[in-house]
Scaffold this active site. Structure first.
Site, PDB file in Angstrom:
ATOM      1  N   TYR A   1       0.820  -1.211   0.000  1.00  9.31           N
ATOM      2  CA  TYR A   1       0.000   0.000   0.000  1.00  9.31           C
ATOM      3  C   TYR A   1       0.861   1.270   0.000  1.00  9.31           C
ATOM      4  CZ  TYR A   1      -3.040   3.747   1.529  1.00  9.31           C
ATOM      5  OH  TYR A   1      -3.704   4.935   1.597  1.00  9.31           O
TER       6      TYR A   1
ATOM      7  N   HIS B   1      -3.760  16.339  -2.397  1.00 11.03           N
ATOM      8  CA  HIS B   1      -4.200  16.418  -0.997  1.00 11.03           C
ATOM      9  C   HIS B   1      -4.040  17.816  -0.409  1.00 11.03           C
ATOM     10  CE1 HIS B   1      -4.287  12.141  -1.541  1.00 11.03           C
ATOM     11  NE2 HIS B   1      -4.519  11.884  -0.275  1.00 11.03           N
TER      12      HIS B   1
ATOM     13  N   ASN C   1       1.172  11.424   5.940  1.00 14.13           N
ATOM     14  CA  ASN C   1       0.532  10.547   6.915  1.00 14.13           C
ATOM     15  C   ASN C   1       1.156  10.819   8.270  1.00 14.13           C
ATOM     16  OD1 ASN C   1      -1.562   8.642   6.810  1.00 14.13           O
ATOM     17  ND2 ASN C   1      -0.478   7.442   5.261  1.00 14.13           N
TER      18      ASN C   1
ATOM     19  N   TYR D   1     -17.450  29.476  46.928  1.00 12.53           N
ATOM     20  CA  TYR D   1     -16.651  28.417  46.315  1.00 12.53           C
ATOM     21  C   TYR D   1     -15.524  28.928  45.426  1.00 12.53           C
ATOM     22  CZ  TYR D   1     -20.193  24.921  47.668  1.00 12.53           C
ATOM     23  OH  TYR D   1     -21.031  24.102  48.358  1.00 12.53           O
TER      24      TYR D   1
ATOM     25  N   ARG E   1     -12.838  29.526  47.929  1.00 14.77           N
ATOM     26  CA  ARG E   1     -12.537  28.399  48.807  1.00 14.77           C
ATOM     27  C   ARG E   1     -12.120  27.142  48.055  1.00 14.77           C
ATOM     28  NH1 ARG E   1     -17.180  25.486  51.858  1.00 14.77           N
ATOM     29  NH2 ARG E   1     -18.308  27.317  51.166  1.00 14.77           N
TER      30      ARG E   1
ATOM     31  N   PHE F   1      -1.634   6.512  12.374  1.00 14.60           N
ATOM     32  CA  PHE F   1      -1.947   7.893  11.993  1.00 14.60           C
ATOM     33  C   PHE F   1      -3.225   8.408  12.644  1.00 14.60           C
ATOM     34  CE2 PHE F   1      -3.462   4.947   8.663  1.00 14.60           C
ATOM     35  CZ  PHE F   1      -4.819   5.012   8.951  1.00 14.60           C
TER      36      PHE F   1
ATOM     37  N   GLU G   1     -12.081   5.126   5.084  1.00 11.13           N
ATOM     38  CA  GLU G   1     -11.746   5.774   6.355  1.00 11.13           C
ATOM     39  C   GLU G   1     -13.069   6.103   7.048  1.00 11.13           C
ATOM     40  OE1 GLU G   1      -9.296   8.858   4.790  1.00 11.13           O
ATOM     41  OE2 GLU G   1      -7.922   7.385   3.937  1.00 11.13           O
TER      42      GLU G   1
END
Length: 526
Positions: free
Chosen positions: A58, A88, A200, A284, A287, A332, A417
């Site tokens: 791959y 990309h 990646n 609060y 405190r 990844f 994916e």
């Protein structure tokens, strides 16, 4: 640690958030050792032999994502790697901060230098050149879903390797083509697997997490200082910070915060003045500072611990173990950091939330000697009333930003994916929330200092007195209304620079005092 001459060994030394920032800021330098270079060359040679054999692996001789079954010829494997950077590079939005982009280069170089990614030595040298010469690629902030790596931002980050994209050069943005003409550089010809190895990984998420760690730590530490100032200004009780209480519920963060506040209030005439008062307990927001600030510190520590694992991990795909074993896995995937960043985002928001409550408390006029709205002549003057409107708006905005990005997943890559982390959004939102918290704390600092003034002629403890004097050099006491936005900006600058921390450290050293808890080292970045 940060001597200029010290060399960090990429791929070998252990990287931390503090070291990553020191590298990005040029406080220390980094190098590739001979041993690392040899590992990188061996990994690249394994990839070359895989190509020669022709067996499908791959991303080396197949397409990407849903195209993983499409075989790529030996002759086209290099074209494939260049095309992946082009196709990309689909990021949108404003460019990320230059320092975050520089951190991405540092983190990616460290990961690739471990020798499991099949990249060429020449490619690592070019990335190192960008760092050493402060030539930093422009990276859009949006477009990553935080799985399969931070594909879009990393593609933009490495477009300059092939002569495309834009870079920061000498404080201006220029095209990579113009840079190459100025520097006499040529584009790299990426080998098999290199384009995929570059894009990646989780470096966009991790770089944001490094910044979250640094900025949130400054907020947490300064929130303790400002909170202690507010305790003095409103003459709250010191008993809720006693170690005897916190030993009964010994969370690290709680003990650390209580110890610091106790040390900050040491030798305060203001606190001694009401030691026998008949007030039973404080609200609060005063405190419970050890419990609330401490819980946020626990979230910060959780992120820090996970981040240090991630910074020293190999997060690309496939991973080249050896000639016989190439694994197409999921290192990844950004989920480990995505969830922790969402947790840190909530934790940061809560620091702003309780800070806003203390600011509101200071305005009520219920503490003897402190006038309503922190000004004696009100009516014609609104005093500090409207500053709390701003803290309320910022605290509310933060609550809206606290929806966990990691709770969402939209399938991509035609279903290949089918679960993604959205961690890139987690990181960006966390920084947005922290930016708002810095503003909220600045306003609390102004209100605490104003309340502080009404305790005169009583004196503060020596540490907080240094903070008060430093603030008064920038922002004078307000006897009547003025344009408070200018005061707020000065306060924000002090918070962002960590000025309060340095003032307290310097004063503690001068007075031979310590505010260190048993856990101080764990809660530091550098």
């Amino acid at each position: 640690m940060a001597e200029k001459h010290k060399n960090f060994k990429y791929g070998e030394d252990q990287l931390s958030a503090g070291l990553a920032l020191s590298l990005a800021r040029g406080h220390i330098s980094g190098k590739l050792s001979p041993a690392t270079r040899e590992k990188v060359r061996e990994s690249a040679q394994i990839v070359a032999r895989i190509v020669e054999k022709g067996e499908p692996v791959y991303g080396i001789n197949t397409g990407f994502g849903p195209l993983c079954t499409t075989r790529i010829s030996r002759e086209e494997t290099r074209v494939l790697q260049t095309n992946i950077l082009k196709s990309h590079s689909v990021g949108v939005g404003k460019p990320i901060e230059k320092e975050i982009a520089k951190l991405m280069l540092v983190l990616k170089l460290h990961s690739l230098a471990k020798g499991f990614s099949g990249v060429a030595e020449e490619t690592l040298d070019r990335i190192l050149w960008h760092l050493e010469n402060d030539v930093i690629p422009l990276v859009p902030e949006q477009g990553s879903v935080g799985a399969s790596g931070d594909l879009a931002p990393l593609s933009h980050l490495f477009l300059p390797l092939i002569g495309l994209g834009k870079v920061w050069y000498k404080n201006e943005v220029i095209s990579t083509g113009e840079l190459f003409r100025k520097k006499g550089l040529n584009p790299l010809e990426l080998g098999p697997k290199e384009g995929l190895a570059l894009i990646n990984g989780t470096q966009f998420i991790a770089a944001h997490a490094v910044k979250v760690i640094a900025r949130m730590q400054r907020c947490l530490s300064q929130a303790d200082i400002i909170g202690a100032m507010m305790v003095e200004g409103l003459q709250g009780s010191i008993k809720p910070f006693y170690k005897e209480l916190h030993q009964l519920r010994p969370f690290k963060g709680n003990i650390h915060v209580a110890h610091r506040i106790t040390a900050l209030l040491k030798d305060s005439e203001i606190m001694e003045d009401h030691i026998d008062c008949d007030r039973v307990q404080d609200p609060y927001s005063l405190r419970c500072m050890p419990q609330v600030h401490g819980a946020s510190r626990a979230a910060w520590l959780h992120l820090k611990e996970l981040l240090e694992t991630e910074l020293n991990a190999v997060t690309d795909n496939p991973v080249i173990i050896d000639e016989e074993l190439t694994i197409s896995g999921g290192n990844f995937h950004g989920q480990p950091l995505a969830m922790a960043l969402d947790y840190a985002c909530l934790a940061a928001s809560e620091i702003g939330n309780i800070s806003d409550r203390r600011t509101y408390l200071a305005l009520e006029g219920n503490s003897p000697g402190v006038p309503k709205l922190l000004m004696k002549e009100t009516g014609i003057n609104s005093g500090y009333m409207i500053l709390q409107y701003t803290t309320a708006a910022l605290a509310s905005e933060n609550k809206g930003l606290c929806f966990p990005s990691s709770a969402d997943s939209i399938p991509t890559s035609l279903g290949q994916e089918d679960h993604v982390s959205m961690g890139s959004i987690s990181g960006r939102k966390a920084l947005q929330v922290i930016g708002n918290v810095e503003k909220i704390l600045a306003i609390e600092l102004l209100t605490a200092a104003q309340a502080f003034e009404f305790r005169k002629p009583l004196k503060s403890g020596k540490l907080l007195d240094e903070v008060h004097q430093a603030l008064r050099k920038k922002v004078p006491f307000a006897e009547k209304d003025r344009v408070f936005a200018e005061d707020i900006e000065k306060g924000i600058q002090m918070i962002r620079e960590g000025s309060l921390l340095q003032l307290v450290r310097n004063a503690a050293e001068k007075e031979n005092l310590s505010i260190e808890s048993p856990y101080s080292a764990e809660f530091e970045v550098f």
